[in-house]
Enzyme design. Sequence first.
Site, PDB file in Angstrom:
ATOM      1  N   HIS A 296       0.835  -1.197   0.000  1.00  0.00           N
ATOM      2  CA  HIS A 296       0.000   0.000   0.000  1.00  0.00           C
ATOM      3  C   HIS A 296       0.876   1.256   0.000  1.00  0.00           C
ATOM      4  O   HIS A 296       0.495   2.273  -0.584  1.00  0.00           O
ATOM      5  CB  HIS A 296      -0.935   0.004   1.213  1.00  0.00           C
ATOM      6  CG  HIS A 296      -1.971  -1.070   1.157  1.00  0.00           C
ATOM      7  ND1 HIS A 296      -3.309  -0.820   1.346  1.00  0.00           N
ATOM      8  CD2 HIS A 296      -1.880  -2.402   0.921  1.00  0.00           C
ATOM      9  CE1 HIS A 296      -3.985  -1.950   1.240  1.00  0.00           C
ATOM     10  NE2 HIS A 296      -3.128  -2.918   0.991  1.00  0.00           N
TER      11      HIS A 296
ATOM     12  N   ASP B 206      -5.837   5.425   2.811  1.00  0.00           N
ATOM     13  CA  ASP B 206      -6.047   4.025   2.482  1.00  0.00           C
ATOM     14  C   ASP B 206      -7.435   3.544   2.876  1.00  0.00           C
ATOM     15  O   ASP B 206      -8.001   4.018   3.862  1.00  0.00           O
ATOM     16  CB  ASP B 206      -4.981   3.194   3.208  1.00  0.00           C
ATOM     17  CG  ASP B 206      -4.789   1.850   2.582  1.00  0.00           C
ATOM     18  OD1 ASP B 206      -5.612   0.952   2.862  1.00  0.00           O
ATOM     19  OD2 ASP B 206      -3.837   1.681   1.811  1.00  0.00           O
TER      20      ASP B 206
END
Length: 176
Positions: A21, A126
């Site tokens: 990520h 995120d």
Amino acid sequence: MASQASSQLHFVLFPFLIQGHIIPMIDIARLLAKQGAFVTIVTTPKNAARFQNVIERGIQSGLPIQVIEFRFPCQEVGLPEGCENWDMLPSITLVPKFFSAVEMLQLPLENLFREIQPKPSCLISDMLLPWTVSSASKFNVPRIVFHGFSGFCLSCLHSLSVSKVHESVSSDSEYF
């Protein structure tokens, strides 16, 4: 960098603390900065150290990027000290504690939003940080969700959602 014009877009990027990520969020940060936006990446010290060389090269080439580090509350949740990334967890049983520690970063993020100059124009955070929705809203900053799914995966998920073909499957081994 904080002395940039107040009309300049300022993106705050907050990736989940896992390499898969962080890496694409760093790429997004560089792309935004290449377009003239000021970019702040929020992470923890150990994670910042992992991508420090990439960011430093960008800054040296003139990209308006800064990194702000939050102390990760390992001890407060019972994680080993320095356990700031998913891949540093010594056991999968510590995942709930890791998520608890990540949630404790909400207050530092909100304090940053109060203090940072220029004021953020947008938060890109995120999908595994759902609490950032309320933090961004509190400061009237739009929030864009980041997730690392590919376009093909998203297309498949959409097709399943629309067709609902999976709802007619009668067993785990039945093909559809």
